[in-house]
Design an enzyme around this catalytic site. Structure first.
Site, mmCIF file in Angstrom:
data_model
loop_
_atom_site.group_PDB
_atom_site.id
_atom_site.type_symbol
_atom_site.label_atom_id
_atom_site.label_comp_id
_atom_site.label_asym_id
_atom_site.label_seq_id
_atom_site.Cartn_x
_atom_site.Cartn_y
_atom_site.Cartn_z
ATOM 1 N N ALA A 197 0.855 -1.184 0.000
ATOM 2 C CA ALA A 197 0.000 0.000 0.000
ATOM 3 C C ALA A 197 0.890 1.234 0.000
ATOM 4 C CB ALA A 197 -0.872 -0.012 1.248
ATOM 5 N N GLY A 199 0.914 -4.923 1.264
ATOM 6 C CA GLY A 199 -0.234 -5.029 0.364
ATOM 7 C C GLY A 199 0.113 -5.783 -0.912
ATOM 8 N N GLU A 259 -0.303 -9.241 0.031
ATOM 9 C CA GLU A 259 -1.744 -9.461 0.248
ATOM 10 C C GLU A 259 -2.477 -9.605 -1.086
ATOM 11 O OE1 GLU A 259 -2.096 -6.019 2.935
ATOM 12 O OE2 GLU A 259 -3.138 -7.391 4.296
ATOM 13 N N GLU A 271 4.557 -4.935 7.799
ATOM 14 C CA GLU A 271 3.771 -3.857 8.422
ATOM 15 C C GLU A 271 4.194 -3.568 9.856
ATOM 16 O OE1 GLU A 271 2.617 -6.014 6.315
ATOM 17 O OE2 GLU A 271 1.091 -5.123 5.028
HETATM 18 N N1 COA Z 1 4.575 3.485 0.099
HETATM 19 C C1 COA Z 1 4.999 4.675 -0.323
HETATM 20 N N2 COA Z 1 6.244 4.889 -0.789
HETATM 21 C C2 COA Z 1 7.082 3.840 -0.822
HETATM 22 C C3 COA Z 1 6.709 2.564 -0.375
HETATM 23 C C4 COA Z 1 5.381 2.398 0.095
HETATM 24 N N3 COA Z 1 4.922 1.209 0.495
HETATM 25 N N4 COA Z 1 7.761 1.725 -0.536
HETATM 26 C C5 COA Z 1 8.745 2.462 -1.061
HETATM 27 N N5 COA Z 1 8.344 3.732 -1.238
HETATM 28 C C6 COA Z 1 9.104 4.840 -1.835
HETATM 29 C C7 COA Z 1 10.291 5.241 -0.970
HETATM 30 O O1 COA Z 1 9.913 6.196 0.001
HETATM 31 C C8 COA Z 1 11.225 5.815 -2.010
HETATM 32 O O2 COA Z 1 10.763 7.111 -2.320
HETATM 33 P P1 COA Z 1 11.822 8.274 -2.668
HETATM 34 O O3 COA Z 1 12.599 7.792 -3.844
HETATM 35 O O4 COA Z 1 10.935 9.441 -2.930
HETATM 36 O O5 COA Z 1 12.666 8.453 -1.436
HETATM 37 C C9 COA Z 1 10.975 4.957 -3.240
HETATM 38 O O6 COA Z 1 9.683 4.356 -3.045
HETATM 39 C C10 COA Z 1 11.991 3.850 -3.438
HETATM 40 O O7 COA Z 1 12.096 3.130 -2.222
HETATM 41 P P2 COA Z 1 13.523 2.721 -1.627
HETATM 42 O O8 COA Z 1 13.273 2.124 -0.285
HETATM 43 O O9 COA Z 1 14.457 3.873 -1.712
HETATM 44 O O10 COA Z 1 13.980 1.619 -2.692
HETATM 45 P P3 COA Z 1 14.767 0.279 -2.437
HETATM 46 O O11 COA Z 1 14.923 -0.338 -3.770
HETATM 47 O O12 COA Z 1 15.964 0.516 -1.596
HETATM 48 O O13 COA Z 1 13.786 -0.654 -1.561
HETATM 49 C C11 COA Z 1 11.726 -1.713 -0.920
HETATM 50 C C12 COA Z 1 12.588 -1.118 -2.078
HETATM 51 C C13 COA Z 1 10.393 -2.114 -1.515
HETATM 52 C C14 COA Z 1 12.426 -2.954 -0.345
HETATM 53 C C15 COA Z 1 11.544 -0.666 0.199
HETATM 54 O O14 COA Z 1 11.117 0.543 -0.387
HETATM 55 C C16 COA Z 1 10.536 -1.031 1.253
HETATM 56 O O15 COA Z 1 10.843 -1.792 2.157
HETATM 57 N N6 COA Z 1 9.326 -0.432 1.187
HETATM 58 C C17 COA Z 1 8.340 -0.562 2.202
HETATM 59 C C18 COA Z 1 7.569 -1.819 2.042
HETATM 60 C C19 COA Z 1 6.512 -1.907 3.104
HETATM 61 O O16 COA Z 1 6.744 -1.778 4.283
HETATM 62 N N7 COA Z 1 5.300 -2.156 2.647
HETATM 63 C C20 COA Z 1 4.220 -2.306 3.559
HETATM 64 C C21 COA Z 1 3.267 -1.223 3.352
HETATM 65 S S1 COA Z 1 1.665 -1.974 3.329
#
Ligand code: COA
Length: 706
Positions: free
Chosen positions: A64, A103, A106, A126
């Site tokens: 999400a 998500g 999910e 989460e």
């Molecule tokens: N919602 C909103 N923005 C998100 C996001 C999310 N779930 N996941 C990543 N982003 C954004 C980051 O803030 C970043 O934005 P920026 O470039 O403006 O700073 C961009 O996407 C890239 O993310 P980043 O973490 O820098 O890339 P990465 O390749 O190092 O890692 C992930 C990728 C997916 C492993 C990591 O972003 C992550 O762990 N995201 C969260 C996942 C999460 O907790 N999801 C549960 C939510 S329901």
């Protein structure tokens, strides 16, 4: 009509719905509606017999959109889109690569089948954001892998890879080679076999091991990470609901718990950290292109503990590095330290012998400074000696082209002073690594008045390359972290000891607040002499009024250097790290207090915590107003990653905001009138924000958007 962010096409009998929403395919409102219409297309097209949901780019969906958490979700909601997928009359197969998180996973759970590449990572992280999965994860995962395994996976927040997911039954097949072709073959086989949709909601839950003892075992397994946390209890409640009859009832229990979790301060703090960690790399004045500077080779000068750790960090990140020392014995010591670190990682099963060998092979060594000539980045990590460091930097500057970044690893010296002999000081920065350098993620990047923005960008690129969090700091006493620790937190902790709190009382109070270790125990671990030496160097920049670390310095003078001499703030039995109270220290502290006319009294833990934390906040505000830190959020990142401030409280500045700055100021003024020490003068910025009813977060957004 094709959506801009969810494309669809048909190959043979398989309809593909491809989410294409860079960078990480979050399930924002446009994606949800795109997915819903693409599904309608696939269901309406008679040629389509099976439907594959996949993502373009580097990863499956990262979940999400965290930015949408604080407002009601714009329709269609994740729940309704997932319900439509689950109710589809044709088999729906999720094809996963990269990271299928939150998500994103999910979504895959709502599909009828799942396939993934072996190196895909699947998880429900989460809890790391202080929330619980709210789009069916807590109800569908137990139906696929069993309630006990689901609880473990959701409480840990850690992802599993394709192979593990397969063994858990989370995915139906691991795909080798091209994912979409593999998913196509898998889907065609399903069609040939006449396989029907397999709605997860209709699958029974295996509750084996999901009883009071099983739940307690899972919570205890993760107890270290869960210290001070509350989200895990909501997860237990949600998974328990999955084991009771009625999928829709379970979903609504989950919805309520998820909605509640989003409102907690714990969740706001953790989300604050998530974005703060990513925001630190955006520094006003530094062009984003500067962060893309190519870095092929690093040279590290000085093979001591820090230099060896930095070289290891480079090798771990896949970067070729040359470790240089002026003596063969010094170099030998460094290389054997590196070797023994890798050997112990292999012995503990953290690394295969081949991987360790590959990493070691990235480290070249030399006794000649000229070996630094072809490096893109040179990091000097010799002793904290101004003249020696100046000499080395001056020499390296003349050996290397102007594009080479020159960095000094120092915790106390002025970078401007160090850069003075260089012909081009604008390419010199400080890189303050934290020990052990190959483990700690924080890197303070110190800029001077003359640091070139491109050089600063390259330093930020070094941090990213080494998978560290680089936070830019000004070239001032203690930079960000040590300034707050020395002038604020630890100095106040010593004052509390002089006033009557014992080291063990101070440690216990701060550990109950959430620090992994209290200040006296940290001092004993690192060595009281290390702090004393740092302060001697810092005092050459600025002095401080008494009492300022009089206990730690007295311990150093008595050769009570901490664990390494079996005596420091505590005493230790030889070979045992258990800190034991020592009457000799009590006497020493009483003598130091009486010499200063400080009356002694019993002090409650609440006062210890409040004074130490208020000091941290007040000095943090000084760091901000002086421009040494770019943002309050940067300070929070420094304290969570470098100094053990509890992450679920967001960092000292976020914590101050959550208390309310008006209240923070009132309490500081209260102690100012009681303690009568100039260390209790409130920072001008804090006074101004509190008076205007503003927060540090507001200050951040106003000052960096200007
Ligand atoms: N919602 C909103 N923005 C998100 C996001 C999310 N779930 N996941 C990543 N982003 C954004 C980051 O803030 C970043 O934005 P920026 O470039 O403006 O700073 C961009 O996407 C890239 O993310 P980043 O973490 O820098 O890339 P990465 O390749 O190092 O890692 C992930 C990728 C997916 C492993 C990591 O972003 C992550 O762990 N995201 C969260 C996942 C999460 O907790 N999801 C549960 C939510 S329901």
């Amino acid at each position: 009509m094709q959506s801009d962010v969810v494309h669809h096409h048909r190959t043979g009998c398989v309809g593909f719905l491809i989410i294409d929403y860079p960078p990480v395919n979050v399930l924002g409102a446009v994606v949800r509606s795109g997915l819903a219409s693409a599904l309608e297309w696939a269901l309406a097209d008679d040629e389509v017999r099976a439907i594959v949901v996949a993502c373009a780019g580097k990863t499956f969906s990262a979940g999400a959109d965290i930015n949408e958490f604080d407002a009601p979700m714009v329709e269609p909601s994740l729940q309704s889109v997932f319900a439509a997928i689950e109710a589809a009359t044709k088999p729906v197969i999720a094809a996963l690569h990269g990271t299928a998180l939150g998500g994103g996973l999910e979504l895959a759970l709502a599909c009828h089948y799942r396939v993934a590449l072996a190196d895909a990572k699947l998880g429900l992280p989460e809890i790391t954001l202080g929330v619980i999965p709210g789009a069916g994860g807590t109800q569908r995962l137990p139906r696929i892998i069993g309630a006990a395994a689901a609880l473990d996976m959701i409480v840990s927040g850690a992802p599993v890879d394709g192979a593990k997911a397969h063994s858990l039954g989370l995915i139906d097949a691991v795909i080798e080679g091209d994912l979409l072709q593999g998913a196509q073959r898998f889907s065609e086989r399903l069609v040939e076999q006449g396989a029907k949709p397999r709605p997860t909601r209709e699958r029974p839950v295996d509750s084996t091991g999901f009883d009071a003892a099983g739940i307690a075992a899972v919570l205890s397994k993760h107890s270290r990470a869960l210290k001070g946390r509350t989200t895990q209890q909501l997860i237990v409640d949600a998974v328990t609901a999955a084991t009771l009859p009625g999928f829709d009832v379970g979903l609504s229990v989950e919805r309520n718990l998820a909605d509640f979790s989003i409102t907690t301060t714990e969740s706001k703090a953790l989300r604050h950290q998530f974005f703060a960690e990513r925001q630190v790399a955006r520094v006003p004045g530094v062009p984003p292109d500067a962060l893309k500077a190519p870095i092929a080779r690093v040279a590290v000068i000085g093979a001591g503990t820090m230099g060896s750790g930095i070289a290891t960090a480079c090798a771990d990140a896949g970067v070729a590095v040359t470790l240089i020392d002026s003596t063969a014995a010094g170099l030998e010591r460094g290389l054997s330290l590196i070797a023994s670190n890798y050997d112990s990682s292999v012995a503990r099963g953290r690394l295969t012998a081949e991987a360790a060998a590959q990493r070691r092979a990235r480290i070249a060594d030399s006794l000649d400074l000229k070996a630094a000539a072809n490096a893109d980045v040179v990091i000097e990590a010799v002793f904290e000696d101004l003249a020696l460091k100046q000499h080395i930097l001056g020499q390296v500057a003349s050996l290397t082209p102007a594009s080479t970044l020159l960095a000094s690893n120092t915790s106390s010296l002025s970078i401007a002073e160090l850069a003075r002999p260089c012909r081009d000081p604008q390419r010199v920065v400080g890189l303050h690594f934290f020990s052990p350098a190959h483990v700690m993620r924080l890197l303070e990047i110190v800029r001077t008045e003359s640091t070139d923005p491109m050089a600063l960008g390259k330093a930020l690129a070094v941090a990213k390359l080494l998978r560290k969090i680089g936070v830019v700091a000004g070239d001032a006493f203690g930079f960000i972290g040590n300034k707050m620790m020395l002038d604020g937190y630890w100095r106040e902790a010593e004052l509390l000891m002089l006033e009557g709190a014992s080291p063990e009382q101070v440690d216990a109070a701060m550990e109950s607040f959430g620090f992994a270790m209290g200040p006296a125990r940290v001092n004993d671990l690192g060595g009281t002499d290390v702090g004393t030496k740092t302060r001697i160097e810092l005092f050459k920049r600025e002095s401080r009024p008494d009492p300022y670390f009089v206990i730690a310095d007295a311990l150093t003078a008595m050769n009570r250097l901490g664990q390494k001499t079996n005596a420091g703030f505590y005493r230790y039995e030889p070979g045992d790290r258990k800190a034991l109270p020592d009457d000799a220290v009590t006497q020493l502290i009483m003598d130091l207090a009486s010499k200063r006319g400080i009356p002694r009294r019993g002090i409650y833990p609440a006062e210890i915590v409040e004074r130490c934390i208020l000091q941290l906040i007040n000095v943090g505000a000084q760091v901000l107003e002086s421009g040494v830190a770019v943002r309050a959020a940067d300070i929070d990142v420094v304290w969570v990653h470098g100094y053990g401030f509890p992450r679920h409280l967001g960092g000292p500045m976020f914590y101050a905001d959550s208390l309310g700055l008006k209240r923070v100021l009132e309490r500081i003024e209260h102690y100012q009138s009681r303690v009568k020490s100039e260390y209790w003068r409130p920072s001008a910025l804090l006074v101004s924000l509190a008076t205007k009813g503003q927060s540090f977060a507001q200050w951040d957004s106003e000052s960096t958007s200007a």
